[in-house]
Write an enzyme that holds these catalytic residues in place. Structure first.
Site, PDB file in Angstrom:
ATOM      1  N   LYS A  30       9.657  -0.509   0.477  1.00  0.00           N
ATOM      2  CA  LYS A  30       9.798  -1.632  -0.456  1.00  0.00           C
ATOM      3  C   LYS A  30      10.952  -1.316  -1.398  1.00  0.00           C
ATOM      4  O   LYS A  30      11.032  -0.195  -1.911  1.00  0.00           O
ATOM      5  CB  LYS A  30       8.494  -1.803  -1.235  1.00  0.00           C
ATOM      6  CG  LYS A  30       8.460  -3.027  -2.150  1.00  0.00           C
ATOM      7  CD  LYS A  30       7.129  -3.089  -2.908  1.00  0.00           C
ATOM      8  CE  LYS A  30       6.971  -4.385  -3.687  1.00  0.00           C
ATOM      9  NZ  LYS A  30       5.675  -4.476  -4.381  1.00  0.00           N
TER      10      LYS A  30
ATOM     11  N   SER B 287       3.427  -8.949  -3.762  1.00  0.00           N
ATOM     12  CA  SER B 287       4.868  -8.911  -3.783  1.00  0.00           C
ATOM     13  C   SER B 287       5.487  -8.122  -2.621  1.00  0.00           C
ATOM     14  O   SER B 287       6.653  -8.319  -2.302  1.00  0.00           O
ATOM     15  CB  SER B 287       5.334  -8.290  -5.093  1.00  0.00           C
ATOM     16  OG  SER B 287       4.908  -6.945  -5.183  1.00  0.00           O
TER      17      SER B 287
ATOM     18  N   SER C 185      -0.563  -6.604  -4.646  1.00  0.00           N
ATOM     19  CA  SER C 185       0.715  -6.726  -3.936  1.00  0.00           C
ATOM     20  C   SER C 185       0.798  -5.991  -2.610  1.00  0.00           C
ATOM     21  O   SER C 185       1.768  -6.178  -1.873  1.00  0.00           O
ATOM     22  CB  SER C 185       1.861  -6.270  -4.832  1.00  0.00           C
ATOM     23  OG  SER C 185       2.152  -7.268  -5.784  1.00  0.00           O
TER      24      SER C 185
END
Lengths: 513, 490, 96
Positions: free
Chosen positions: A79, A154, A178
């Site tokens: 990420k 997210s 997330s």
């Protein structure tokens, strides 16, 4: 099965057995990314060259019979919120479009040490603020099961990359859901470890008391494999807990007879999609058939979770994101234009004899800050900074922030009470399968309520995992969430593994056009 | 109204850099004077993703200081963020302590050996730890459009000490600062170098003025930019007069206007109003989620207290009680710092005469240090050796002026007093020799004899010089005694 | 209860953000909705509940006072939007 259908654990076995080389595997991932990512858009950056170099180096090591790490040769995606030395780390924001950290996050250092192949930076909601991946400043990632839909957020890129078979293993972060939410919406397995289990050093903070790094894979076993590598005490993170890291993979096979599974009364109320409820209840029946005992429990303060979360997280974020002011790194506004604009404003005020206006006119420094931040941040990030700044400001602190901290304890106490009766808690990850891109764009509050089932775990600091447990009629994955007490990852992973031994939802893959 | 018709009310805020090798939250060096931005890392520049970890030594030094300031130590303390934007503060917040500082409610006694100030306790509201900011430099004269930012100092551990508004004169404020600095030096928690910024003082001051309608208070003003204790004293003196004038003109009372900040201009000798901050200061304090609390047990406090050692106030008392020194003398000695006191104590013990040791220490030792621009540690004449000389002075084997010669020779050699005396041919003059010499002198100076007889004994002093020429070893004191006695009989 | 536009504007300065009038309008409304929603907490009596700032109950985490190498200056300044050989550069800091 082709390599993109194999789980990380299976691939590691093949790599270790010499059935496949890391270079072949890395190439296969790169090919698949090449083929599908223009539609899925999970990656912000693909480091093909450097990945192949790493892969070759590890193949060489294996060839020479040198000892290799537990992830040797496995391509892993990151990420784009985890600092990697010398690699642009954007956090999904224009603010950090060109930011190259001079250091590695602890998890990155550990992945490198485990001989993983770092392949690519995955898309996210800007600074991890969002549940849909639509808030990326670059582009929204799409759900591989339906490209018109969100992958969840997210860590949307991290979930989508695994779901699309582009990578066997990725890292994400979870502040209010997330990891678990996109894992559920993309039909992969995603683990949010207990707070303090994995070092946050180098994780670009959104809300420091809630953020935690965790893996995405096809299976609970994949998550166990990754957790063994990334977990553990870090002297650079004061909040990382000095507890030994158990052998999570070995623990998967622990006997779970008489597993007590808590079913939260409040989770099955109004607002839960019927298909989701059906799939989750079916999963619970599977557990029962495997010898688990279902226990009806209550988390009476669960309904306050979102409100508490949307105070604490923005408050911390408003402070964490103050460093992006255009002074030391990140985006700075065009200073020439800014000075010109200020001069014009001043002239207008002077002409009008507006003394008060002149007195209130920003100094060049303040204008630089304001303009840089206004340009560098997207709407959602600004909204949360505003909310947090407001809630911490004089006169409101007690009513909002402090109140939220008190209710946070009540939420934690609910869990403490519940875990006296049960080993794990099971329920839905989200109230509904993935929604359409743009569907909630204009309604922040309804977007926030997406986190209803996930935020409490972050507030309490406990562990949670999302495992696939069904497919909706429209072909969208449905996730089951399991939660365990803080530092109860062994049982959590074993519980998820037990389910995955009996079902094959985690084996289902989207048909990519 | 006369100038003394109001009370000056002064509170001080002191920032002290703690003597750690590394910064408060990272391993960067705290050394002063390095080239800009060469002592920084991801943590102290607030790079995204970086996290702070508390320096144990900084906390210990803070604890030590707070105990020496008689503070209560909190069993539980936490770290807060003070949020504001400034280019020398790269995170956009300063890690500090807000509502639960690790120490509070202490005091420091001030006194004045010259007796101008009544000894009394100045209250300490709190002492807490925080991180320093960096430096912004702006050269307006050079027409520079930008400010330059150096983050070397960012993250250096500071102890903020806040006094109660207990001081009633600029002299008291200075006395407080002097005593505080001495204490900090004894504790070895800071080098207190104001030039390098390791000790910074801000003052809050206003006046209490009696009026027919009761006592009124003038608006509180915070004074900054004072770079020496003398500057503090002068700034406060100026500010008190200025506030009185403003009050006479405007009648403004506390609360009528917002708190003002004024900067001291050391050249112009005035305070100047400073530009107000961009916004009202709303620092949005909240607990720093990146740091965990610190708990302090009673045992830890007891250990730290036991390790404090003897502090200045106690030392003064001991010197006065043990050696019969005056408060003035004990103050001068204690002000020399720990090493100086150790030197004196050895000198006093070995010589067996505290007062004599005090005189020699203050006059000869300290003068030599000043002349040679050295510290007491570097002074080659160690106290045991010097004590040998003092014993001879005590035993009247040598007079003071000759002893000074010996002292000078001893200071530049490793020789004992006896050795130097032998080299210089200093031997005690036999009593009969001395009487003979006196007879000779008196016989040659009838005028002096006459003066002595008429009661002007001092006239005999003129004989000392002559006697020394004949025999440099004569003891002037004894010589005088004999001359007076003999003259009376002539 | 909501928020006023003036309040939102004041907060925008505190947060060092700036908004167009149209953005301010929308933000006032959106923040108002969220603030109304979190009022939900007011119904709970939390008088005797300790605030929970940390999810883990640990204390006394220290590092030894040891100097570690700092970053080379060019690496430190590499990410700075505006700098000279030695320092970060920012628009003039006046006063104070």
């Amino acid at each position: 099965m082709s390599v993109h259908e194999l789980s990380a654990s299976e691939l590691i076995a093949q790599l270790n057995a010499g059935e496949i080389t890391s270079t072949e595997l890395t190439r296969a991932c790169l090919d698949r990314i090449e083929r599908y990512d223009d539609r899925v858009q999970a990656f912000l950056q693909v480091g093909a060259e450097s990945a192949l170099e790493q892969a070759q180096a590890i193949d060489q090591k294996r060839k020479q019979k040198q000892p290799v790490g537990p992830l040797a040769g496995l391509p892993v995606g990151i990420k784009d919120l985890l600092c990697t030395q010398g690699v642009v780390t954007t956090c999904g924001s224009k603010m950090l479009e060109h930011f190259r950290p001079p250091y590695d996050a602890t998890v990155i250092a550990r992945l490198k040490q485990a001989d993983a192949v770092l392949l690519g930076r995955l898309n996210l909601d800007e600074f991890a603020m969002g549940g849909s991946c639509e808030n990326s400043a670059y582009f929204p990632t799409r759900n591989p099961w339906d490209l018109e839909r969100i992958p969840g957020g997210s860590s949307g890129g991290s979930a989508a990359a695994v779901a699309a078979g582009m990578l066997p293993l990725t890292l994400g972060t979870d502040t209010g859901g997330s990891i678990r939410l996109p894992a559920g919406l993309c039909g992969v397995t995603g683990l949010k470890p207990s707070y303090g289990r994995v070092s946050r050093y180098g994780l670009v903070a959104f809300a420091s008391s809630l953020d935690q790094i965790g893996p995405f894979g096809q299976t609970a076993e994949d998550c166990a494999l990754a957790l063994e590598v990334i977990a553990g005490h870090d002297p650079h993170d004061s909040t990382s807990v000095a507890q030994p890291v158990p052998a999570y993979r070995a623990a998967l096979r622990q006997p779970l007879e008489g597993l007590r599974l808590g079913i939260v009364r409040e989770h099955f109320g109004e607002g839960l999609d019927a298909e989701v409820e059906k799939a989750v209840r079916e999963a619970l029946r599977v557990y029962e058939s495997l010898g688990a005992k279902l226990v009806d429990i209550s988390l009476p303060h669960a309904k306050y979770g979102v409100a508490v979360y949307y105070l604490i997280a923005p408050c911390e974020a408003s402070s964490n994101l103050a460093r992006y002011d255009g002074a030391h790194y990140g985006h700075r506004t065009d200073e020439k234009a800014m000075h010109k604009q200020l001069a014009e404003e001043r002239a207008v005020l002077q002409a009008a004899g507006n003394e008060r206006g002149l007195g209130q006119l920003d100094s060049a420094l303040v204008r630089m800050y304001r303009a840089s931040r206004a340009e560098g941040f997207g709407a959602e990030v600004k909204r949360r900074i505003m909310l947090g700044t407001y809630a911490l400001s004089a006169g409101y602190y007690d009513a909002y922030y402090l109140k939220a901290l008190r209710v946070r304890r009540l939420i934690r106490q609910d869990f403490d009470e519940a875990f006296r009766q049960v080993d794990l808690i099971a329920g839905p990850v989200s109230a509904a399968p993935a929604f359409r891109i743009g569907e909630k764009a204009d309604d922040p509050l309804s977007m926030y309520l997406v986190d209803l089932y996930t935020v409490s775990a972050n507030l309490a600091g406990i562990a949670g995992i999302s495992v696939p447990c069904g497919i909706s009629q429209s072909g969208l994955p449905i996730g089951l969430q399991l939660q365990a007490p803080a530092f109860g990852e062994e049982k959590l992973l074993a519980g998820a593994h037990l389910y995955q031994q009996a079902t094959d939802w985690h084996r289902r893959r989207p048909q990519l056009p | 109204m006369s100038e003394t018709s109001y009370d000056i009310v002064i509170g001080l805020e002191i920032h002290v850099q703690l003597l750690t090798a590394s910064k408060l939250f990272c391993g960067c060096s705290t050394k002063f004077g390095a080239p800009p931005n060469t002592q920084t890392c991801p943590v102290c520049t607030g790079m995204p993703g970086s996290l702070p970890v508390m320096n144990r030594r900084a906390f210990e030094l803070g604890l030590r200081t707070a105990l020496a300031l008689n503070c209560q130590i909190a069993p539980f303390t936490k770290w807060d963020r003070k949020n504001y934007y400034y280019p020398d503060l790269p995170k956009g917040y300063q890690i500090s302590q807000f509502d639960l500082p690790f120490s509070s409610e202490g005091w420091l006694e001030i006194s004045d050996p010259k007796g101008k100030i009544e000894p009394r306790r100045i209250g300490i509201i709190r002492a807490h730890l925080e991180e320093d900011a960096g430096k912004s430099m702006h050269d307006e004269a050079a027409g520079q459009a930008d400010s330059r930012i150096d983050l070397n100092r960012t993250g250096t551990p500071l102890l903020e000490i806040v006094s109660k508004p207990d001081m009633r004169s600029p002299a008291e404020a200075k006395a407080f600062l002097t005593e505080l600095k001495l204490l900090l030096t004894y504790l070895e928690v800071s080098d207190c170098n104001m030039q390098e910024g390791s000790l910074r003082v801000d003052a809050n001051v206003n006046l209490h003025i009696p009026t027919p309608d009761g006592k009124i208070a003038t608006p509180i003003v915070e004074i900054k930019n004072m770079n020496s204790f003398r500057a503090v004293e002068r700034a406060l003196t100026y500010e008190a007069a200025r506030q009185y004038e403003v009050w006479q003109e405007t009648g403004q009372k506390i609360g009528d206007i917002p708190k003002q900040t004024r900067g001291w201009d050391d050249v112009a000798n005035i305070t100047r109003g400073q530009r107000h901050k961009e916004e009202s200061s709303d620092y949005r304090y909240f607990p720093d989620p990146d740091l965990v609390p610190v708990t302090v047990t009673e045992a830890t406090v007891a250990d730290a207290r036991a390790a404090l050692g003897e502090l200045p106030a106690a030392l003064r008392t001991r010197l006065e009680a043990t050696f019969g020194l005056t408060p003035y003398d004990s103050d001068v000695i204690v002000n020399q710092g720990k090493r100086g006191v150790e030197y004196f104590l050895e000198l006093a013990t070995h010589s067996g005469d505290g007062k004599l040791a005090s005189n020699w220490f203050q006059q000869d030792v300290l003068r030599t240090l000043t002349e040679q621009k050295i510290e007491i540690d570097q002074f080659g004449l160690r106290p045991e050796r010097l004590a040998g000389l003092l014993q001879k002075v005590r035993g009247k084997e040598i007079d003071t002026s000759r002893a000074r010669e010996v002292f000078a020779a001893m200071a530049t050699s490793q020789k004992s007093a006896a050795e130097v005396m032998a080299e210089l041919g200093i031997v005690q003059v036999d009593e009969s020799q001395l009487v003979e010499l006196c007879r000779e002198l008196l016989a040659a100076n009838p005028k002096i004899v006459a003066d002595i007889k008429e009661g002007r004994g001092k006239a005999a002093g003129a004989l000392i010089g002559q006697a020394k020429k004949k025999n440099p070893n004569v003891n002037p004191g004894r010589l005088m005694e004999i001359c007076l006695e003999l003259a009376q009989g002539m | 209860m909501g928020l006023t536009r003036d309040e939102v504007e004041k907060v925008s300065l505190l947060a060092r953000l700036q908004f167009t009038p149209a953005e301010l309008e929308r933000l006032t409304e959106q923040l108002g909705q969220i603030v109304d929603y979190v009022q939900l907490l007011a119904e709970l009596d939390t008088t005797h509940v300790e605030p929970m700032a940390h999810p883990v109950d640990i204390a006394n985490v220290f590092r030894p006072d040891e100097v570690r190498p700092s970053l080379p200056r060019d690496e430190v300044l590499a990410n700075a939007p505006h700098h000279d050989q030695e320092c970060y550069l920012v628009p003039a800091v006046l006063g104070d």
